[in-house]
Design a protein around this motif. Structure first.
Motif, PDB file in Angstrom:
ATOM      1  N   LYS A 292     -11.735 -15.764 -26.451  1.00  8.41           N
ATOM      2  CA  LYS A 292     -12.157 -16.045 -25.077  1.00  8.41           C
ATOM      3  C   LYS A 292     -11.312 -17.137 -24.440  1.00  8.41           C
ATOM      4  N   GLN A 293     -10.660 -17.924 -25.285  1.00 10.19           N
ATOM      5  CA  GLN A 293      -9.795 -18.991 -24.761  1.00 10.19           C
ATOM      6  C   GLN A 293      -8.479 -18.994 -25.526  1.00 10.19           C
ATOM      7  N   ILE A 294      -7.383 -19.012 -24.787  1.00  8.49           N
ATOM      8  CA  ILE A 294      -6.037 -19.075 -25.368  1.00  8.49           C
ATOM      9  C   ILE A 294      -5.498 -20.480 -25.126  1.00  8.49           C
ATOM     10  N   VAL A 295      -5.238 -21.188 -26.224  1.00 11.51           N
ATOM     11  CA  VAL A 295      -4.766 -22.573 -26.124  1.00 11.51           C
ATOM     12  C   VAL A 295      -3.274 -22.625 -26.472  1.00 11.51           C
ATOM     13  N   VAL A 296      -2.506 -23.306 -25.627  1.00 15.38           N
ATOM     14  CA  VAL A 296      -1.046 -23.359 -25.776  1.00 15.38           C
ATOM     15  C   VAL A 296      -0.592 -24.814 -25.773  1.00 15.38           C
ATOM     16  N   TRP A 297       0.331 -25.116 -26.674  1.00 16.29           N
ATOM     17  CA  TRP A 297       0.975 -26.437 -26.673  1.00 16.29           C
ATOM     18  C   TRP A 297       2.427 -26.246 -26.264  1.00 16.29           C
ATOM     19  N   ASN A 298       2.819 -26.916 -25.177  1.00 13.42           N
ATOM     20  CA  ASN A 298       4.170 -26.799 -24.642  1.00 13.42           C
ATOM     21  C   ASN A 298       4.855 -28.174 -24.599  1.00 13.42           C
ATOM     22  N   PRO A 299       5.266 -28.702 -25.771  1.00 10.48           N
ATOM     23  CA  PRO A 299       5.992 -29.979 -25.768  1.00 10.48           C
ATOM     24  C   PRO A 299       7.394 -29.802 -25.195  1.00 10.48           C
ATOM     25  N   GLY A 300       7.874 -30.788 -24.487  1.00 10.38           N
ATOM     26  CA  GLY A 300       9.183 -30.675 -23.855  1.00 10.38           C
ATOM     27  C   GLY A 300       9.138 -29.757 -22.649  1.00 10.38           C
ATOM     28  N   CYS A 301       8.067 -29.855 -21.857  1.00 10.25           N
ATOM     29  CA  CYS A 301       7.874 -28.924 -20.731  1.00 10.25           C
ATOM     30  C   CYS A 301       8.820 -29.200 -19.570  1.00 10.25           C
ATOM     31  N   GLY A 302       9.423 -30.383 -19.522  1.00  5.03           N
ATOM     32  CA  GLY A 302      10.367 -30.691 -18.456  1.00  5.03           C
ATOM     33  C   GLY A 302       9.732 -30.668 -17.088  1.00  5.03           C
ATOM     34  N   GLN A 303      10.373 -29.989 -16.142  1.00  6.84           N
ATOM     35  CA  GLN A 303       9.920 -29.973 -14.758  1.00  6.84           C
ATOM     36  C   GLN A 303       8.797 -28.967 -14.505  1.00  6.84           C
ATOM     37  N   GLY A 304       8.439 -28.185 -15.519  1.00  5.98           N
ATOM     38  CA  GLY A 304       7.298 -27.294 -15.374  1.00  5.98           C
ATOM     39  C   GLY A 304       7.617 -25.818 -15.261  1.00  5.98           C
ATOM     40  N   ASP A 331       9.449 -37.382 -19.885  1.00  2.00           N
ATOM     41  CA  ASP A 331      10.011 -37.663 -18.561  1.00  2.00           C
ATOM     42  C   ASP A 331       8.843 -37.783 -17.583  1.00  2.00           C
ATOM     43  N   LEU A 332       8.440 -39.031 -17.321  1.00  2.00           N
ATOM     44  CA  LEU A 332       7.258 -39.271 -16.494  1.00  2.00           C
ATOM     45  C   LEU A 332       7.417 -38.697 -15.101  1.00  2.00           C
ATOM     46  N   LEU A 333       8.599 -38.841 -14.506  1.00  2.00           N
ATOM     47  CA  LEU A 333       8.826 -38.330 -13.160  1.00  2.00           C
ATOM     48  C   LEU A 333       8.694 -36.808 -13.119  1.00  2.00           C
ATOM     49  N   ALA A 334       9.234 -36.146 -14.154  1.00  2.00           N
ATOM     50  CA  ALA A 334       9.185 -34.680 -14.191  1.00  2.00           C
ATOM     51  C   ALA A 334       7.755 -34.171 -14.279  1.00  2.00           C
ATOM     52  N   VAL A 335       6.943 -34.721 -15.187  1.00  2.00           N
ATOM     53  CA  VAL A 335       5.576 -34.220 -15.341  1.00  2.00           C
ATOM     54  C   VAL A 335       4.713 -34.610 -14.148  1.00  2.00           C
ATOM     55  N   SER A 336       5.058 -35.722 -13.487  1.00  2.00           N
ATOM     56  CA  SER A 336       4.301 -36.116 -12.301  1.00  2.00           C
ATOM     57  C   SER A 336       4.557 -35.160 -11.141  1.00  2.00           C
ATOM     58  N   PHE A 376      -0.548 -31.098 -17.248  1.00  2.00           N
ATOM     59  CA  PHE A 376       0.704 -31.825 -17.441  1.00  2.00           C
ATOM     60  C   PHE A 376       0.381 -33.263 -17.852  1.00  2.00           C
ATOM     61  N   GLU A 377       1.027 -33.710 -18.951  1.00  2.00           N
ATOM     62  CA  GLU A 377       0.771 -35.053 -19.449  1.00  2.00           C
ATOM     63  C   GLU A 377       2.063 -35.707 -19.916  1.00  2.00           C
ATOM     64  N   TYR A 378       2.157 -37.003 -19.655  1.00  2.87           N
ATOM     65  CA  TYR A 378       3.241 -37.794 -20.232  1.00  2.87           C
ATOM     66  C   TYR A 378       2.865 -38.078 -21.679  1.00  2.87           C
TER      67      TYR A 378
END
Length: 452
Positions: A292-304, A331-336, A376-378
């Motif tokens: 019922k729920q698909i959980v994904v981990w995307n480390p290094g997501c960059g600009q999205g 990259d705080l600016l990218a995830v923001s 999105f998280e730093y």
């Protein structure tokens, strides 16, 4: 009378202070001080280019005992000498992982690294205060000493580095020449990406091994790219291509060279919107899942770009499931800015069309249900990852930019976080280390890993 005495004392103190200032300003010789076996030494600052810390020097056969090897200093290969061994001073057993204190010297336009126990400070003295050494003064040969000088109650032995390097024998001079001038390289027998780790590969020549070592050090220095089991097959294949392009001059001398070397490393559509064909290829890699729920981990997501593209294909693949993507980057600016991303018109009219909406100003953005899928998280994936168990790990081209110890820790995290039917997709030129016992499947250049 008392007032007069106070004024007189004050004037004397002022005069003494001015004399001290004048004396300091008149220093006509500066030296870098350091210690060897708890004794104080110094070198004329004019010969010292910089100080550094480094370790794991590349061994060079058939050199003198005091030559520890060579080191890649921002693309320049320099010999490393241990002054303690040169002066027959007892040296404790060397720890390969320990960083050594280095004085980087420039002698006759040649650079050398000198290993010392401790680097102290820069000291200014008067040339006239430098005394000739007494034959009984030091533990080292007097011909290598240009003088002794006292400063702040410490007696320094001033080394004559010109003479030290001028009196190296021919074997050492040949070592210097070998790494100061371009040398012809023998063609390396580099395995292609299809070679299995268990295959017996042709023997590699020593020159190619040194080339690869220096290239790896430069990539780490300029691009924070760490060569390991994760990417060494790609590195060797890229080296053969690079050698054909550059001939004998294969070393990476600056950041631009390092970037050019890495240009074939990146996965398709890295930091770009995905083509319809690529999105379909990723979709085909995804396992059937009725959760019922698909959980994904995307480390290094960059600009999205990745996170949004994943959200779209996961909505298609699992239409009845709630999708949750943890998109992390340092990259705080990218995830923001990722939460406010706009979609170009040509992209909005492509396969992304069902998932975008047009704003009042005519620009396109993702629909709210797609945005709600992504957090999105730093976050640095090397740190503790308090995530739920995941169905998919999407970490393209991320592992290679972690040091080798962190690579292993993060891959261990992958193993712990993955559900039984989960998969991990990493870079197209990366591979999971064999020691982790992943099961591998591929579709074209795409590889997915599941628990064995």
């Amino acid at each position: 009378m008392e007032t007069s005495n106070i004024v007189q004392v004050a004037e004397e103190l002022l005069r003494e202070t001015e004399e001290k200032k004048e004396a300091i300003s008149a220093f006509d010789f500066k030296m870098v001080t350091f210690s060897l076996c708890d004794k104080d030494y110094a070198i004329d600052i004019m010969h010292v280019k910089e100080i550094a810390k480094a370790g794991r020097f590349t061994y060079v056969p058939n050199t003198l005992p005091f030559v520890l090897g060579v080191y890649n200093l921002r693309g320049e290969i320099i010999p490393i000498l241990d002054l303690r061994i040169f002066f027959n001073i007892d040296v404790p057993e060397r720890d390969e992982n320990k960083l050594e204190n280095l004085l980087i010297l420039n002698i006759d336009d040649q650079k050398f690294g000198l290993v010392v126990d401790k680097i102290d400070k820069v000291v200014g003295v008067h040339k006239s205060s430098i005394q000739p050494p007494h034959p009984l003064f030091a533990d080292i040969n007097i011909k290598y000493i240009s003088g002794v000088v006292e400063s702040n109650n410490r007696l320094y032995v001033l080394l004559d580095v010109i003479r030290i390097f001028a009196l190296r024998d021919e074997a050492e001079k040949q070592t210097q020449k070998q790494f100061a001038e371009p040398q012809p390289h023998i063609q390396a027998n580099i395995p292609q990406p299809s070679a299995k780790p268990t295959e017996v590969l042709p023997k590699k020549d020593d020159t190619s091994e040194l080339d690869l070592k220096f290239i790896a050090e430069t990539l780490a220095e300029f691009k924070n790219f760490h060569v390991s089991e994760v990417n060494n097959v790609w590195l060797k294949h890229r080296y053969t291509e690079w050698k054909k392009e550059k001939g004998d001059d294969v070393q990476l001398k600056n950041e631009a060279d390092a970037s050019e070397f890495l240009k074939t490393f990146w996965s398709k559509h890295s930091e770009k919107w995905w083509s319809k064909e690529y999105a379909q290829a990723i979709t085909n890699m995804l396992p059937e899942n009725s959760a019922k729920q698909i959980v994904v981990w995307n480390p290094g997501c960059g600009q999205g770009f990745e996170a949004y593209s994943l959200a779209c294909i996961l909505k298609q693949k699992y239409p009845t499931a709630k999708v949750r993507i943890y998109a992390h980057d340092i990259d705080l600016l990218a995830v923001s800015n990722a939460t406010m991303i706009n979609v170009p018109n040509d992209v909005a009219s492509d396969w992304y069309a069902p998932f975008v909406t047009q704003k009042a100003n005519g620009e396109y953005t993702f629909k709210q249900d797609i945005k709600d899928c992504i957090m999105f998280e730093y976050h640095d994936c090397k740190n503790s990852n308090t995530l739920p168990m995941v169905d998919l790990i999407f970490a393209r081209d991320t592992l290679s930019f972690l040091d080798e110890a962190s690579q292993k820790n993060v891959i261990s995290d992958f193993m712990e976080k993955m559900k039984g039917n989960a998969i991990a997709i990493i870079g197209e030129n990366e591979a999971m280390p064999l020691s982790f016992n992943f099961r591998e499947q591929n579709q074209g250049t795409l590889y997915a890993y599941s628990k064995d």
